[in-house]
Design an enzyme around this catalytic site. Structure first.
Site, PDB file in Angstrom:
ATOM      1  CE  LYS A 179      -3.600   2.337   2.621  1.00  0.00           C
ATOM      2  NZ  LYS A 179      -4.517   2.261   3.752  1.00  0.00           N
ATOM      3  CE  LYS A 232      -6.049   1.710  -0.397  1.00  0.00           C
ATOM      4  NZ  LYS A 232      -6.437   1.743   0.972  1.00  0.00           N
TER       5      LYS A 232
HETATM    6  C1  PBG Z   1      -7.188   3.181   5.561  1.00  0.00           C
HETATM    7  C2  PBG Z   1      -7.659   3.065   4.182  1.00  0.00           C
HETATM    8  C3  PBG Z   1      -7.536   3.997   3.169  1.00  0.00           C
HETATM    9  C4  PBG Z   1      -8.128   3.460   2.037  1.00  0.00           C
HETATM   10  C5  PBG Z   1      -8.620   2.208   2.389  1.00  0.00           C
HETATM   11  N1  PBG Z   1      -8.303   1.971   3.711  1.00  0.00           N
HETATM   12  C6  PBG Z   1      -7.022   5.377   3.180  1.00  0.00           C
HETATM   13  C7  PBG Z   1      -5.692   5.740   3.606  1.00  0.00           C
HETATM   14  O1  PBG Z   1      -4.784   4.924   3.793  1.00  0.00           O
HETATM   15  O2  PBG Z   1      -5.538   6.937   3.775  1.00  0.00           O
HETATM   16  C8  PBG Z   1      -8.211   4.152   0.719  1.00  0.00           C
HETATM   17  C9  PBG Z   1      -9.201   3.650  -0.237  1.00  0.00           C
HETATM   18  C10 PBG Z   1      -9.525   4.585  -1.339  1.00  0.00           C
HETATM   19  O3  PBG Z   1      -8.906   5.641  -1.542  1.00  0.00           O
HETATM   20  O4  PBG Z   1     -10.478   4.256  -2.053  1.00  0.00           O
HETATM   21  N2  PBG Z   1      -8.113   2.614   6.455  1.00  0.00           N
END
Ligand code: PBG
Length: 308
Positions: A179, A232
């Site tokens: 991520k 992601k």
């Molecule tokens: C954190 C989380 C995020 C997303 C999913 N889980 C945001 C982040 O890390 O700031 C992002 C998903 C998206 O942008 O669609 N719980």
């Protein structure tokens, strides 16, 4: 002769349920997406299955937040309630839950904070304990798959042990293994009301310049017991997705995140691109790069297009 297929069965729909709402509240930065009242969970579960979408990933917005995200452990919080409703209404719907404290903390970080030598910092190990408890709360409610999105070190192993210890050996872990610290989460932070109040997430999320590190993160989570891995965001990291796919035999997911979704809608609203064509092209490219399944806000429209 087509090499890559795309069907509604490849798509997982992310949804936001808010404990304090009686009616849907549209999310300004995500056209067509709303925060939803818990009371609509059953109807949504039936609707998704009717559209051929096999699963959902749930995010919760609690009525109260605190420094440690304790409302995320409430068995009557929005996520456990929605899980129970959905699994009761449609047992065959695959229900995944996002496990992270950021929706439940006042400061919006994905971990609890401690005072470090240079000010506030995220306390990795204290956070992991909370995440493991949250996973068990979701599993008790009936979640099929636990998806930790926080990027703390060691959380997959801790969650696996906690689940096994409570008798949930058959609940799977989908790790947000790779991520990146990405600008494309912008609209999500409106949707889940979780923008960090100070600093950024670069301490725990990955540097966009790193691809080899992705393989290391993926291998660590696999060793710790992840059943599936996720990359992601999707579009800016298709090369990484391909590498991760080649480096593991586990199923690999890609998260086509909020910014990727809103970007297409914004361009289409201004008449710059054809939204439906662009949507299917994007999702096909993510599949082509190696995703076995895709978490996407485009799921409803894409499923319609694919079935017509
Ligand atoms: C954190 C989380 C995020 C997303 C999913 N889980 C945001 C982040 O890390 O700031 C992002 C998903 C998206 O942008 O669609 N719980």
């Amino acid at each position: 002769m087509r090499e890559t297929t795309l069907t509604p069965g490849d798509l997982i729909y992310p949804m936001f349920f808010h404990a304090g709402l009686d009616a849907p509240r549209p999310i300004g930065s995500m056209p067509g997406v709303s925060q939803l009242p818990v009371g609509q969970a059953r109807a949504w579960a039936k609707d998704l299955l009717a559209r051929g979408i096999p699963g959902v990933i749930l995010f919760g917005l609690p009525e109260k937040k605190d420094a440690c995200g304790t409302t995320g452990l409430d068995p009557d919080g929005p996520v456990p309630r929605v899980v129970r409703e959905m699994k009761d209404a449609v047992p065959e719907l695959l229900v995944m839950t996002d496990v992270c404290v950021d929706e439940y903390t006042e400061h919006g970080h994905c971990g609890v904070l401690k005072d470090g030598p240079r000010g506030k910092e995220v306390d990795n190990d204290a956070t992991v304990e909370i995440l493991a408890k949250m996973a068990v709360v979701h599993a008790r409610a009936g979640a099929d798959i636990i998806a930790p999105s926080d990027m703390m070190d060691g959380r997959v192993g801790a969650i696996r042990r906690a689940l096994d210890g409570e008798g949930f050996a058959d609940v799977s872990v989908l790790s947000y293994a790779v991520k990146y610290a990405s600008a494309f989460y912008g609209p999500f932070r409106d949707a889940a009301d979780c923008a960090p109040k100070f600093g950024d997430r670069a301490g725990y999320q990955m540097d966009p310049g790193n691809a080899r590190e992705a393989l290391r993160e993926a291998a660590l989570d696999e060793e710790e017991g992840a059943d599936m891995l996720m990359v992601k965001p999707a579009l800016p990291y298709l090369d990484v997705l391909r590498d991760v796919r080649k480096g593991t035999t586990l199923p690999v997911a890609a998260y086509n995140v909020s910014g990727e979704y809103s970007m297409l809608h914004a361009a289409a609203e201004r008449g710059m691109i054809d939204l439906d064509r662009a949507t299917l092209e994007v999702l096909t490219s993510i599949r082509r790069a190696g995703a076995d399944f895709i978490l996407t806000y485009h799921a409803l429209r894409a499923a319609e297009l694919l079935q017509s």
